[in-house]
Design a protein around this motif. Structure first.
Motif, short mmCIF file in Angstrom:
data_model
loop_
_atom_site.label_atom_id
_atom_site.label_comp_id
_atom_site.label_asym_id
_atom_site.label_seq_id
_atom_site.Cartn_x
_atom_site.Cartn_y
_atom_site.Cartn_z
N VAL A 1 48.84 41.24 29.35
CA VAL A 1 48.13 40.32 30.24
C VAL A 1 47.55 39.14 29.47
N HIS A 2 47.10 39.39 28.25
CA HIS A 2 46.45 38.34 27.46
C HIS A 2 47.40 37.73 26.42
N GLY A 3 48.69 37.74 26.72
CA GLY A 3 49.64 37.01 25.90
C GLY A 3 50.11 37.70 24.65
N ARG A 4 49.92 39.00 24.53
CA ARG A 4 50.36 39.74 23.34
C ARG A 4 51.42 40.77 23.74
N ALA A 5 52.44 40.30 24.48
CA ALA A 5 53.45 41.21 25.02
C ALA A 5 54.30 41.85 23.91
N ARG A 6 54.52 41.13 22.81
CA ARG A 6 55.33 41.70 21.73
C ARG A 6 54.64 42.90 21.10
N ALA A 7 53.35 42.78 20.87
CA ALA A 7 52.61 43.91 20.31
C ALA A 7 52.62 45.08 21.28
N ALA A 8 52.47 44.81 22.57
CA ALA A 8 52.50 45.87 23.57
C ALA A 8 53.85 46.57 23.58
N ALA A 9 54.92 45.79 23.56
CA ALA A 9 56.26 46.39 23.55
C ALA A 9 56.49 47.21 22.28
N ALA A 10 55.97 46.74 21.15
CA ALA A 10 56.14 47.48 19.89
C ALA A 10 55.44 48.84 19.96
N GLY A 11 54.23 48.89 20.52
CA GLY A 11 53.53 50.16 20.64
C GLY A 11 54.25 51.12 21.56
N LEU A 12 54.72 50.62 22.70
CA LEU A 12 55.47 51.48 23.63
C LEU A 12 56.77 51.95 23.00
N ALA A 13 57.44 51.06 22.29
CA ALA A 13 58.71 51.43 21.64
C ALA A 13 58.50 52.49 20.56
#
Length: 376
Positions: free
Chosen positions: A293-305
């Motif tokens: 939501v706050h523009g850090r989608a890459r970090a979010a995807a890395a954690g989920l991955a």
């Protein structure tokens, strides 16, 4: 009337004096000093595009932070902090007759626009769960399929409005795919892992619909926690007088939002009798969504991955151990199964990924640039 006498040395009169020569030679060296006497002008020239398109000084402060300008850097430009420096930059750019505006927060989306949407996944899950209990035979299968489709539609609608809305992009789509895998593993991964460890599966392994029920019901508190964090952080940003001051005030808000969701997940997990790994998965999903939501989608995807890949490796390791000489591949998973049961794998991997994202969020979401353009 006597005419003035001619100058006996015309060349000497036209020639510049020694003092004039020294002054002329010193002039180029004084020019840069006059330019550097106004250091803000140099910064304005360097970031003119940012300053010209900014709608308020707050946006300039966030952009300067992204470019590495800190409060200590602002002191070199004769300002006490980045916010004060941004206000001067905003005021220096001509904007017609429009007066410089103070930093303003983006108005939050009305609660009525999304409150019903975040309740929909829990309602669909409750109806589908009741149908699965009452139905038998082929009807039960049809109820399960319809419930899964309805739950997917409700979840998609819930994250497209309100506090859980994120800007779409490649990283967001990657995160969505890993989220689907994590949910699929939460439904049937523990049963499959136990069956593989005991030589199976010989038949359909047991599923855990209670986990999906808890996660669906937790969408509503997750949205309110995200709204609480977003609104309070924006208010803090408007009132802060320095980046360090802002980070110091926002970090407790982040921990409070995550803590409230953790309490909600724990209560729902206990009430539904779901596996304890549900709490770790729900916390991971909240942190990933906050970052997206706050523009850090890459970090979010890395954690989920990372969490999803660990679950894939756990299943693959147990399956590969059936081949001669590869039994050590399943040793860590078997040890976890013997000690804590099949729910240990998602609890450990999702818990570790959640801790990693929390550490990243404690830095990334406590920066002004994470909230300048976010609408809570």
């Amino acid at each position: 009337m006597r005419a003035p006498a001619a100058d006996p040395h015309p060349d000497e009169a036209a020639a510049p004096s020694a003092e004039a020569v020294r002054a002329a030679r010193a002039e180029p060296s004084r020019a840069p000093r006059r330019g550097t006497a106004d250091p803000v002008k140099t910064l304005l020239h360097r970031h003119r595009e940012l300053v010209e398109r900014a709608v308020d000084p707050l946006e300039i402060a966030a952009g300067l932070e992204v470019h590495g300008v800190t409060d200590r850097t602002a002191a070199r430009f004769r300002h006490r902090d980045v916010f004060s420096l941004a206000e001067e930059l905003y005021a220096r750019v001509p904007r017609g007759d429009e007066p410089p505006r103070a930093a303003a927060t983006t108005p939050a989306e009305p609660v009525a626009a999304w409150a019903g949407l975040v309740l929909a996944p829990g309602a669909v899950a409750l109806v589908a769960g009741g149908g699965l209990v009452l139905a038998q035979g082929p009807v039960r299968l049809a109820v399960g399929v319809a419930g899964a489709v309805g739950l997917g539609v409700a979840l998609a609608a819930a994250v497209r409005r309100g506090p859980l809305r994120a800007t779409p992009g490649p990283a967001g789509r990657t995160g969505a795919l890993w989220t689907l895998w994590l949910l699929a593993y939460a439904l049937g991964g523990d049963g499959l892992l136990q069956a593989l460890a005991t030589g199976g599966p010989d038949a359909l392994w047991p599923l855990a619909p209670a986990t999906l029920l808890v996660l669906a019901l937790a969408v509503a508190p997750a949205a309110w926690c995200a709204r609480l964090f977003g609104v309070r952080a924006r208010r803090r940003l408007a009132a802060s007088r320095g980046l360090d001051d802002f980070a110091y005030g926002v970090r407790p808000l982040l921990l409070a939002a995550v803590g409230l969701q953790l309490l909600a997940l724990t209560a729902l997990t206990w009430a539904a009798g779901a596996p304890y790994g549900t709490v770790a998965l729900g916390t991971l999903l909240l942190l990933a969504r906050l970052l997206a939501v706050h523009g850090r989608a890459r970090a979010a995807a890395a954690g989920l991955a990372a969490a999803g890949a660990a679950e894939v490796l756990a299943l693959a390791g147990v399956l590969a151990a059936r081949l001669p000489g590869l039994d050590p591949l399943a040793a860590p998973v078997r040890a976890a199964l013997n000690a804590w049961g099949p729910g240990a794998v998602p609890a450990l991997v999702c818990g570790a990924a959640a801790l990693g994202l929390l550490g990243h969020a404690a830095v990334a979401l406590c920066r002004a640039s994470a909230h300048a353009d976010a609408t809570p």
